[in-house]
Design a protein around this motif. Structure first.
Motif, PDB file in Angstrom:
ATOM      1  N   PHE A  95      12.281  12.052 -12.749  1.00 43.39           N
ATOM      2  CA  PHE A  95      11.035  11.702 -12.067  1.00 43.39           C
ATOM      3  C   PHE A  95      10.702  10.233 -12.260  1.00 43.39           C
ATOM      4  CE2 PHE A  95       6.402  11.193 -12.206  1.00 43.39           C
ATOM      5  CZ  PHE A  95       6.096  11.551 -10.906  1.00 43.39           C
ATOM      6  N   LEU A  96      10.879   9.733 -13.481  1.00 43.65           N
ATOM      7  CA  LEU A  96      10.569   8.327 -13.765  1.00 43.65           C
ATOM      8  C   LEU A  96      11.496   7.375 -13.014  1.00 43.65           C
ATOM      9  CD1 LEU A  96       9.789   8.455 -17.577  1.00 43.65           C
ATOM     10  CD2 LEU A  96       8.173   8.224 -15.686  1.00 43.65           C
ATOM     11  N   SER A  97      12.736   7.748 -12.809  1.00 38.44           N
ATOM     12  CA  SER A  97      13.642   6.880 -12.065  1.00 38.44           C
ATOM     13  C   SER A  97      13.431   6.988 -10.559  1.00 38.44           C
ATOM     14  CB  SER A  97      15.088   7.173 -12.423  1.00 38.44           C
ATOM     15  OG  SER A  97      15.429   8.488 -12.047  1.00 38.44           O
ATOM     16  N   LEU A  98      12.908   8.111 -10.088  1.00 38.78           N
ATOM     17  CA  LEU A  98      12.659   8.290  -8.664  1.00 38.78           C
ATOM     18  C   LEU A  98      11.362   7.625  -8.211  1.00 38.78           C
ATOM     19  CD1 LEU A  98      13.513   9.806  -6.022  1.00 38.78           C
ATOM     20  CD2 LEU A  98      12.016  11.648  -6.779  1.00 38.78           C
ATOM     21  N   THR A  99      10.382   7.571  -9.096  1.00 41.83           N
ATOM     22  CA  THR A  99       9.056   7.051  -8.757  1.00 41.83           C
ATOM     23  C   THR A  99       9.066   5.644  -8.160  1.00 41.83           C
ATOM     24  OG1 THR A  99       8.066   8.472 -10.416  1.00 41.83           O
ATOM     25  CG2 THR A  99       6.759   6.615  -9.675  1.00 41.83           C
ATOM     26  N   PRO A 100       9.758   4.661  -8.744  1.00 42.30           N
ATOM     27  CA  PRO A 100       9.738   3.316  -8.134  1.00 42.30           C
ATOM     28  C   PRO A 100      10.362   3.282  -6.743  1.00 42.30           C
ATOM     29  CG  PRO A 100      10.746   3.236 -10.317  1.00 42.30           C
ATOM     30  CD  PRO A 100      10.461   4.662 -10.018  1.00 42.30           C
ATOM     31  N   PHE A 101      11.367   4.136  -6.511  1.00 48.93           N
ATOM     32  CA  PHE A 101      12.031   4.140  -5.216  1.00 48.93           C
ATOM     33  C   PHE A 101      11.185   4.819  -4.136  1.00 48.93           C
ATOM     34  CE2 PHE A 101      15.541   3.627  -8.188  1.00 48.93           C
ATOM     35  CZ  PHE A 101      16.138   2.502  -7.641  1.00 48.93           C
ATOM     36  N   PHE A 119       4.349   0.816  -0.982  1.00 47.64           N
ATOM     37  CA  PHE A 119       3.590  -0.406  -1.278  1.00 47.64           C
ATOM     38  C   PHE A 119       4.019  -1.553  -0.361  1.00 47.64           C
ATOM     39  CE2 PHE A 119       3.318  -4.485  -3.520  1.00 47.64           C
ATOM     40  CZ  PHE A 119       1.943  -4.564  -3.666  1.00 47.64           C
ATOM     41  N   THR A 120       5.314  -1.721  -0.132  1.00 45.40           N
ATOM     42  CA  THR A 120       5.813  -2.796   0.726  1.00 45.40           C
ATOM     43  C   THR A 120       5.304  -2.633   2.152  1.00 45.40           C
ATOM     44  OG1 THR A 120       7.796  -2.946  -0.627  1.00 45.40           O
ATOM     45  CG2 THR A 120       7.904  -3.941   1.547  1.00 45.40           C
ATOM     46  N   PHE A 121       5.338  -1.420   2.678  1.00 44.49           N
ATOM     47  CA  PHE A 121       4.864  -1.165   4.033  1.00 44.49           C
ATOM     48  C   PHE A 121       3.373  -1.477   4.148  1.00 44.49           C
ATOM     49  CE2 PHE A 121       3.699   1.727   7.564  1.00 44.49           C
ATOM     50  CZ  PHE A 121       4.539   1.184   8.530  1.00 44.49           C
ATOM     51  N   TRP A 122       2.600  -1.031   3.144  1.00 39.23           N
ATOM     52  CA  TRP A 122       1.157  -1.307   3.132  1.00 39.23           C
ATOM     53  C   TRP A 122       0.906  -2.804   3.091  1.00 39.23           C
ATOM     54  CZ3 TRP A 122      -1.392  -3.535  -1.111  1.00 39.23           C
ATOM     55  CH2 TRP A 122      -2.769  -3.619  -0.996  1.00 39.23           C
ATOM     56  N   TRP A 123       1.673  -3.528   2.250  1.00 43.94           N
ATOM     57  CA  TRP A 123       1.507  -4.978   2.105  1.00 43.94           C
ATOM     58  C   TRP A 123       1.849  -5.700   3.412  1.00 43.94           C
ATOM     59  CZ3 TRP A 123       5.379  -8.890   1.766  1.00 43.94           C
ATOM     60  CH2 TRP A 123       4.888 -10.133   1.413  1.00 43.94           C
ATOM     61  N   LEU A 124       2.903  -5.274   4.102  1.00 47.43           N
ATOM     62  CA  LEU A 124       3.286  -5.914   5.365  1.00 47.43           C
ATOM     63  C   LEU A 124       2.224  -5.688   6.451  1.00 47.43           C
ATOM     64  CD1 LEU A 124       7.107  -5.190   5.479  1.00 47.43           C
ATOM     65  CD2 LEU A 124       5.986  -7.399   5.214  1.00 47.43           C
ATOM     66  N   ILE A 125       1.647  -4.515   6.517  1.00 49.62           N
ATOM     67  CA  ILE A 125       0.581  -4.244   7.489  1.00 49.62           C
ATOM     68  C   ILE A 125      -0.623  -5.124   7.191  1.00 49.62           C
ATOM     69  CG2 ILE A 125      -1.104  -2.511   8.212  1.00 49.62           C
ATOM     70  CD1 ILE A 125       1.116  -0.434   7.956  1.00 49.62           C
ATOM     71  N   ARG A 126      -0.983  -5.215   5.929  1.00 43.98           N
ATOM     72  CA  ARG A 126      -2.123  -6.052   5.532  1.00 43.98           C
ATOM     73  C   ARG A 126      -1.874  -7.519   5.863  1.00 43.98           C
ATOM     74  NH1 ARG A 126      -4.027  -6.936  -0.559  1.00 43.98           N
ATOM     75  NH2 ARG A 126      -5.927  -8.057  -0.121  1.00 43.98           N
TER      76      ARG A 126
END
Length: 101
Positions: free
Chosen positions: A42-48, A54-61
Motif C-alpha cells: 500500500f505504501l509503495s502504491l500510494t505515491p503512484f 495531484f499533477t492533473f489538479w495542478w495543471l488544471i489550476r
C-alpha cells in the motif's frame, strides 16, 4: 534464511491440508498469510496513485491562471479578431464534414 523457513512452513501446511506441492489451481495468486505485508504494498502504491491526481489538479489550476492572465493581456483581442476572420473557413470546413457524414 527466513524465506526458506516460510516456504517450509507453507509446504507443511499444504501437506496437512491434503494439497500436494504446486498442483493447486491458484498458485499464481501467492497471497501472503501475514497480512502486514500488505502495508508495504500500500505504501509503495500510494505515491503512484496520488502523484498523477495531484499533477492533473495542478495543471488544471495552472491553466486557469494562464487563461485569466491571457484574457487581460492585449493579445487576447488580436486572437479574437483572428478567430472571427477564420470563422468563415471553419464554417466551410464544418459544412464539408457534415456532407461526408
Amino acid at each position: 534464511m527466513i524465506k526458506k523457513a516460510q516456504i517450509n512452513k507453507k509446504e507443511e501446511k499444504e501437506k496437512l491440508n491434503g494439497k500436494g506441492g504446486s498442483s493447486t489451481m491458484m498458485d499464481f495468486l501467492n497471497l501472503p498469510e501475514d497480512k502486514l505485508e500488505y502495508i508495504s504494498a500500500f505504501l509503495s502504491l500510494t505515491p503512484f496513485v496520488l502523484g498523477p491526481i495531484f499533477t492533473f489538479w495542478w495543471l488544471i489550476r495552472l491553466s486557469r491562471k494562464e487563461q485569466v492572465r491571457f484574457d487581460s493581456s492585449p493579445y487576447a483581442s488580436l486572437v479574437e479578431e483572428a478567430n472571427r476572420a477564420s470563422g468563415t473557413a471553419q464554417e466551410n470546413q464544418q459544412k464539408k464534414d457534415e456532407k461526408y457524414q
